[in-house]
Design an enzyme around this catalytic site. Sequence first.
Site, short mmCIF file in Angstrom:
data_model
loop_
_atom_site.label_atom_id
_atom_site.label_comp_id
_atom_site.label_asym_id
_atom_site.label_seq_id
_atom_site.Cartn_x
_atom_site.Cartn_y
_atom_site.Cartn_z
CE1 TYR A 246 -3.96 2.14 0.48
CE2 TYR A 246 -2.63 3.32 2.36
CZ TYR A 246 -3.75 3.30 1.40
OH TYR A 246 -4.50 4.16 1.55
CE LYS B 165 -3.62 4.87 -2.00
NZ LYS B 165 -4.50 5.50 -2.84
#
Length: 247
Positions: free
Chosen positions: A155, A159
């Site tokens: 994740y 990002k």
Amino acid sequence: MGEFDGKVVLVTGAARGIGQAIAVGLAREGADVALCDLQKDWLSETADQVHKAGCRAECYDMNVADASSVQEGIAAVEKDFGRIDVLVNNAGITKDNLLIRMSENDWDDVLDINLKGAFLTTKAVARLMIKQRSGAIVNVASIIGLIGNPGQCNYSASKAGIIALTKSCAKELASRNIRVNAVAPGFIKTKMTDALSEDIQKKMLDGIPLKRFGEPEDVANVVKFLAGDGAGYVSGQVLTVCGGMVT
């Protein structure tokens, strides 16, 4: 008169949470909204709220991680609305685990949807905006892409990639009057974050100077600013919405 009267906004991951708040918030400022998500039942709820705001909403079953699905979806939006003035890349998932336990599939799934999805959608929409010689793109990143977090290597990488993609696209598209920015939320109360344990939530709350979790509308308000004329001289920037966690 709303700030976005006559404008068409495309929001990915619009079925619930932050995406829903963004779509409804922009509709309340007059925007017609193209809603993209694979969660059809939830997406219809977002569409109902847009309609209640007095604006048009159309739903699209678009898989942002699949190039052909994105191309078909954007073509359908162009046919239905005639233009796209604002793109909000919000679609995203988590599949958390410690690095040594994370499967290759969990890595690929998160990177495909969160990062590749933003690349594919931006590429497709940019072609339309270049012809229009105007547009605003807002990518939903995360403070985890700035500071990292145990158990979220996939994740955080996705990002961080969104942030880098934002800065590069801003420089590429500026000559065509297209602005590209990102918003990096902190701990926002959504279905995704509700699934975290109480211990993790307490630990997060202890690190927030404002001593409260954010609401989806807190993010939507910043997206509205970045997408609007008031941010006409803002591009390539990342605005954190985190209650002071990251300064």
